[in-house]
Scaffold this active site. Sequence first.
Site, PDB file in Angstrom:
ATOM      1  N   ASP A 157      -5.187  -3.658  -0.655  1.00 21.74           N
ATOM      2  CA  ASP A 157      -3.727  -3.674  -0.496  1.00 21.74           C
ATOM      3  C   ASP A 157      -3.144  -2.261  -0.407  1.00 21.74           C
ATOM      4  OD1 ASP A 157      -1.278  -4.944  -0.213  1.00 21.74           O
ATOM      5  OD2 ASP A 157      -0.897  -4.986  -2.367  1.00 21.74           O
ATOM      6  N   ASN A 185      -0.592 -14.447   4.939  1.00 24.43           N
ATOM      7  CA  ASN A 185      -0.292 -13.287   5.799  1.00 24.43           C
ATOM      8  C   ASN A 185       0.196 -13.679   7.200  1.00 24.43           C
ATOM      9  OD1 ASN A 185      -2.883 -11.227   4.296  1.00 24.43           O
ATOM     10  ND2 ASN A 185      -0.689 -11.172   3.922  1.00 24.43           N
TER      11      ASN A 185
END
Length: 253
Positions: free
Chosen positions: A27, A75
């Site tokens: 991330d 996502n």
Amino acid sequence: MGLFSKENKAGQVDLNNLPCHVAVIMDGNGRWAQKRGLPRSAGHKAGAETFRKLGTYCKNLGIDYLTVYAFSTENWKRPKDEVDGIMHLLEQYLHECIDTMEKDGNRLRFLGDLSVLTPELRELIDETNEISSRIEGFQANVCLNYGGRDEILHAARAFARDCAAGEQDADALTEEGFSRYLYSSGLPDPDLLIRPGGEKRISNYLLWQCAYSEFYFCDTLWPDFTEREFDKALIAYQHRERRFGGLKQEKQK
Ligand code: IPE
Ligand code: IPE
Ligand code: MG
């Protein structure tokens, strides 16, 4: 007896107490790019580079499995051009793997619902699977269109179908038996889960498998995550006491 690595940069990683399986939530790519005035796609490219570098590092250290979160079931909410860019990057990465994985002795496996990916991407994945079946040793697992809840639902549906077909008995189901229905079937659970990028949440990652993983969070954005940073996570892991609900292990007399 602890053996301390000489060649390892930290000089403190105990090579006799390595995790067998490390999972990473990669991330911070977007913020890394934003900080540099670059498009988010540049962050994903830099993040893919970090994955390559750390895969090699894990393999050289003697870690058996590195499992990374590349794209979650959530996502898809991102703008189409970002999603397309990530899928394109994956295609490039897979072409590269097909050329190098046999020589490097790296196995690759994909976890997630791959049915919605483009036929091109699925063909490339099939090709890497075929090559991996001929290789032994280090394995990188890429979680792609992966969600922990989706994985459990997918497993529950498959199990229910097998019950209806008379091939399984619901009352005889064990944790081990259910694990075989998961995308991660056959993999040991992660010993260590690393989340760079500053967030302290699991974001639907390996919900079943991380029941007893050790968690390591840090603020470094994924593209900036170095081998030294990885060492820090390993050292932190080596200072944890894993009890699995039991009591502290007494030293063997
Ligand atoms: C992780 O980086 C990569 C994916 C989720 C595909 P992000 O893109 O989430 O980066 P940040 O969190 O916005 O910085
Ligand atoms: C988790 O990161 C997913 C991947 C790294 C692929 P996100 O950036 O999507 O997670 P949230 O939205 O901050 O929880
Ligand atoms: Mg993020």
